[in-house]
Every structure is written in C-alpha cells, then in structure tokens.
Design a protein around this motif. Structure first.
Motif, mmCIF file in Angstrom:
data_model
loop_
_atom_site.group_PDB
_atom_site.id
_atom_site.type_symbol
_atom_site.label_atom_id
_atom_site.label_comp_id
_atom_site.label_asym_id
_atom_site.label_seq_id
_atom_site.Cartn_x
_atom_site.Cartn_y
_atom_site.Cartn_z
ATOM 1 N N HIS A 76 -4.277 46.854 44.161
ATOM 2 C CA HIS A 76 -5.001 45.503 43.896
ATOM 3 C C HIS A 76 -5.071 45.395 42.199
ATOM 4 O O HIS A 76 -5.303 44.354 41.644
ATOM 5 C CB HIS A 76 -6.503 45.672 44.510
ATOM 6 C CG HIS A 76 -6.593 45.461 45.776
ATOM 7 N ND1 HIS A 76 -7.785 45.320 46.540
ATOM 8 C CD2 HIS A 76 -5.544 45.236 46.846
ATOM 9 C CE1 HIS A 76 -7.387 45.432 47.629
ATOM 10 N NE2 HIS A 76 -6.046 44.916 47.936
ATOM 11 N N GLU A 77 -5.160 46.591 41.425
ATOM 12 C CA GLU A 77 -5.382 46.377 40.062
ATOM 13 C C GLU A 77 -4.177 45.922 39.500
ATOM 14 O O GLU A 77 -4.009 45.182 38.516
ATOM 15 C CB GLU A 77 -5.335 47.868 39.525
ATOM 16 C CG GLU A 77 -6.611 48.637 39.800
ATOM 17 C CD GLU A 77 -6.570 49.193 41.211
ATOM 18 O OE1 GLU A 77 -5.605 49.310 41.913
ATOM 19 O OE2 GLU A 77 -7.671 49.611 41.560
ATOM 20 N N VAL A 78 -2.844 46.105 39.886
ATOM 21 C CA VAL A 78 -1.624 45.334 39.490
ATOM 22 C C VAL A 78 -1.504 43.875 39.836
ATOM 23 O O VAL A 78 -1.416 43.076 39.146
ATOM 24 C CB VAL A 78 -0.345 46.098 40.117
ATOM 25 C CG1 VAL A 78 0.929 45.117 39.905
ATOM 26 C CG2 VAL A 78 -0.267 47.525 39.862
ATOM 27 N N LEU A 79 -2.205 43.680 41.138
ATOM 28 C CA LEU A 79 -2.307 42.189 41.409
ATOM 29 C C LEU A 79 -3.211 41.426 40.545
ATOM 30 O O LEU A 79 -3.178 40.360 40.207
ATOM 31 C CB LEU A 79 -2.529 42.044 42.694
ATOM 32 C CG LEU A 79 -1.673 41.705 43.854
ATOM 33 C CD1 LEU A 79 -2.099 41.583 45.367
ATOM 34 C CD2 LEU A 79 -0.694 40.636 43.580
ATOM 35 N N GLN A 80 -4.288 42.027 40.231
ATOM 36 C CA GLN A 80 -5.266 41.491 39.341
ATOM 37 C C GLN A 80 -4.454 41.152 38.056
ATOM 38 O O GLN A 80 -4.913 39.934 37.289
ATOM 39 C CB GLN A 80 -6.392 42.466 39.127
ATOM 40 C CG GLN A 80 -7.474 42.314 40.432
ATOM 41 C CD GLN A 80 -8.527 43.452 40.507
ATOM 42 O OE1 GLN A 80 -8.375 44.502 39.999
ATOM 43 N NE2 GLN A 80 -9.706 42.989 40.765
ATOM 44 N N LEU A 81 -3.882 42.279 37.431
ATOM 45 C CA LEU A 81 -3.112 41.959 36.276
ATOM 46 C C LEU A 81 -2.117 40.935 36.277
ATOM 47 O O LEU A 81 -2.296 40.009 35.432
ATOM 48 C CB LEU A 81 -2.205 43.286 35.924
ATOM 49 C CG LEU A 81 -3.311 44.276 35.361
ATOM 50 C CD1 LEU A 81 -2.409 45.471 35.005
ATOM 51 C CD2 LEU A 81 -3.945 44.092 34.143
ATOM 52 N N PHE A 83 -2.579 38.144 38.407
ATOM 53 C CA PHE A 83 -3.449 37.101 38.570
ATOM 54 C C PHE A 83 -3.972 36.506 37.130
ATOM 55 O O PHE A 83 -3.932 35.454 36.744
ATOM 56 C CB PHE A 83 -4.678 37.380 39.233
ATOM 57 C CG PHE A 83 -4.521 37.502 40.617
ATOM 58 C CD1 PHE A 83 -3.413 37.160 41.341
ATOM 59 C CD2 PHE A 83 -5.518 37.755 41.632
ATOM 60 C CE1 PHE A 83 -2.941 37.314 42.744
ATOM 61 C CE2 PHE A 83 -5.220 37.773 42.874
ATOM 62 C CZ PHE A 83 -3.953 37.902 43.457
ATOM 63 N N LEU A 84 -4.422 37.260 36.054
ATOM 64 C CA LEU A 84 -4.882 37.141 34.902
ATOM 65 C C LEU A 84 -3.515 36.755 33.892
ATOM 66 O O LEU A 84 -3.941 35.794 33.189
ATOM 67 C CB LEU A 84 -5.287 38.757 34.192
ATOM 68 C CG LEU A 84 -6.774 39.091 34.831
ATOM 69 C CD1 LEU A 84 -6.909 40.453 34.407
ATOM 70 C CD2 LEU A 84 -7.809 37.933 34.487
ATOM 71 N N LEU A 104 -4.747 30.438 43.214
ATOM 72 C CA LEU A 104 -4.454 31.846 43.729
ATOM 73 C C LEU A 104 -5.329 32.179 44.991
ATOM 74 O O LEU A 104 -4.788 32.973 45.747
ATOM 75 C CB LEU A 104 -4.926 33.054 42.636
ATOM 76 C CG LEU A 104 -4.238 32.948 41.351
ATOM 77 C CD1 LEU A 104 -4.558 33.605 40.335
ATOM 78 C CD2 LEU A 104 -2.549 33.223 41.797
ATOM 79 N N ILE A 105 -6.406 31.256 45.071
ATOM 80 C CA ILE A 105 -7.482 31.513 46.363
ATOM 81 C C ILE A 105 -6.903 30.920 47.249
ATOM 82 O O ILE A 105 -7.624 30.935 48.405
ATOM 83 C CB ILE A 105 -8.874 31.381 45.739
ATOM 84 C CG1 ILE A 105 -8.986 29.817 45.466
ATOM 85 C CG2 ILE A 105 -9.485 32.273 44.911
ATOM 86 C CD1 ILE A 105 -10.679 29.590 45.462
ATOM 87 N N ALA A 113 -9.788 36.733 48.212
ATOM 88 C CA ALA A 113 -10.934 37.974 48.000
ATOM 89 C C ALA A 113 -10.681 38.799 46.691
ATOM 90 O O ALA A 113 -11.813 38.743 45.929
ATOM 91 C CB ALA A 113 -11.171 38.999 49.342
ATOM 92 N N LEU A 114 -9.613 38.855 46.529
ATOM 93 C CA LEU A 114 -9.362 39.682 45.432
ATOM 94 C C LEU A 114 -9.455 38.922 44.085
ATOM 95 O O LEU A 114 -10.207 39.433 43.024
ATOM 96 C CB LEU A 114 -7.832 40.189 45.316
ATOM 97 C CG LEU A 114 -7.630 41.065 44.242
ATOM 98 C CD1 LEU A 114 -8.471 42.308 43.993
ATOM 99 C CD2 LEU A 114 -5.928 41.344 44.152
ATOM 100 N N ALA A 115 -9.097 37.529 44.017
ATOM 101 C CA ALA A 115 -9.401 36.661 42.906
ATOM 102 C C ALA A 115 -10.963 36.298 42.793
ATOM 103 O O ALA A 115 -11.310 36.332 41.523
ATOM 104 C CB ALA A 115 -8.525 35.429 43.308
ATOM 105 N N ILE A 116 -11.645 36.211 43.792
ATOM 106 C CA ILE A 116 -12.924 35.960 43.744
ATOM 107 C C ILE A 116 -13.739 37.253 43.071
ATOM 108 O O ILE A 116 -14.818 37.006 42.239
ATOM 109 C CB ILE A 116 -13.533 35.541 44.872
ATOM 110 C CG1 ILE A 116 -13.065 34.095 45.317
ATOM 111 C CG2 ILE A 116 -15.111 35.765 44.983
ATOM 112 C CD1 ILE A 116 -13.567 33.513 46.821
ATOM 113 N N ASP A 117 -13.156 38.341 43.311
ATOM 114 C CA ASP A 117 -13.795 39.513 42.797
ATOM 115 C C ASP A 117 -13.361 40.178 41.512
ATOM 116 O O ASP A 117 -13.275 41.104 41.215
ATOM 117 C CB ASP A 117 -13.483 40.613 43.941
ATOM 118 C CG ASP A 117 -14.553 40.596 45.140
ATOM 119 O OD1 ASP A 117 -15.500 39.724 45.082
ATOM 120 O OD2 ASP A 117 -14.349 41.001 46.162
#
Length: 163
Positions: A76-81, A83-84, A104-105, A113-117
């Motif tokens: 999830h941390e990689v996906l968040q990066l 997304f950013l 993304l959502i 869920a990940l993008a919202i969080d």
C-alpha cells in the motif's frame, strides 16, 4: 454432432453461367438446396455456440489475468507514492473526475479506500468559484458537500486552497 455433407450439386457445371433451367430442373435445384440449407443452419448454430464458448473463455482468462496482475501485490505504501505522483504538477488538483485524486477512487474498491485514506492526496484543491445563481439549490448543496468531503479527507494535514 457431425453432419453429413450435402451431395455435390448435379448442376455444378451451370453455376456462374447464364443457364436457364427448365421447370423440372428448377424444382430439382430447389429440392437439392434443402440439404445445404439445413447444413448451413447447423453450421450457424455451431458457430453461435462456439462464439458463446469463446466469450466465456475470454472472460475467464481476463478475470484470472487481472487477479494475478503484479499491481495487486504492491504494498500500500508503494501504491500511495504512485497515487501522489499522479497529482497534477502545474496546478492544484481540481474536483474534476478526470484527474487525480478523483480518478483514482473510480478504479476499484481497494484503490478507492486507499486513496481516501491518503490525506496527502486531499491536502490541496482548486475550487472554481461560480456565482450561486448559476446553480440550483440541489446542485449548490451537492457541490458544498463535495468540498466538505474533500477537506475532511485531508484529515489533520495543513490545507492549500486555490479559489
């Protein structure tokens, strides 16, 4: 089911010519065509069933390929990066559905869920100020709710607003 092929046409030599058969021959030709017509109906039905089977197999293959896709195994941390990195760089994110973070959502439940969080995705926004008279009451309320929701998703991060 294997169909017996129709016997060869007794009029093969006349095909593609200007031959005008007498009435008895025309009746024989029509009688002969019953076999090829039945065979054609059978072939069309087999093709229809094969097309259904093809679509079922393709759907199963695509579903399994999607299930095994490497992006599903990213932390999830990689996906968040990632997304950013999707956020616009020349302007603050807008509330348009065709750019990050809103795009993304729309991908799937887990990305939503990940993008919202991920509060960093929501910590800046450009809001287009439109005169209230251009909106109906319902649309204006909906727009305010969307802005409020966006800002809430930033959680405790400092906000950067552009109006």
């Amino acid at each position: 089911m294997i169909d017996r092929p129709s016997p060869p046409s007794p009029y093969q030599q006349y095909l593609g010519t200007n031959y005008a058969p007498p009435e008895f021959a025309a009746n024989q030709i029509l009688d002969y065509l019953q076999g090829p017509r039945q065979e054609l109906t059978s072939v069309k039905e087999r093709i229809r069933l094969l097309c259904i089977k093809q679509a079922e197999l393709e759907d199963a293959i695509h579903a399994h390929e999607a299930l095994a896709h490497p992006i599903r195994r990213l932390p999830h941390e990689v996906l968040q990066l990632i997304f950013l990195a999707c956020l616009p760089t020349k302007h603050y994110p807008t509330m348009g559905r065709t750019e990050a973070p809103l795009v993304l959502i729309q991908v799937c439940r887990s990305w939503r869920a990940l993008a919202i969080d991920t509060p960093q995705l929501w910590a800046s926004v450009h809001i287009v100020a439109t005169p209230a008279e251009k909106f109906g009451v319902h649309e204006a309320r909906s727009r305010l709710d969307s802005i409020k929701q966006w800002l809430e998703r930033s959680k405790t991060l400092p906000l950067t607003l552009s109006i």
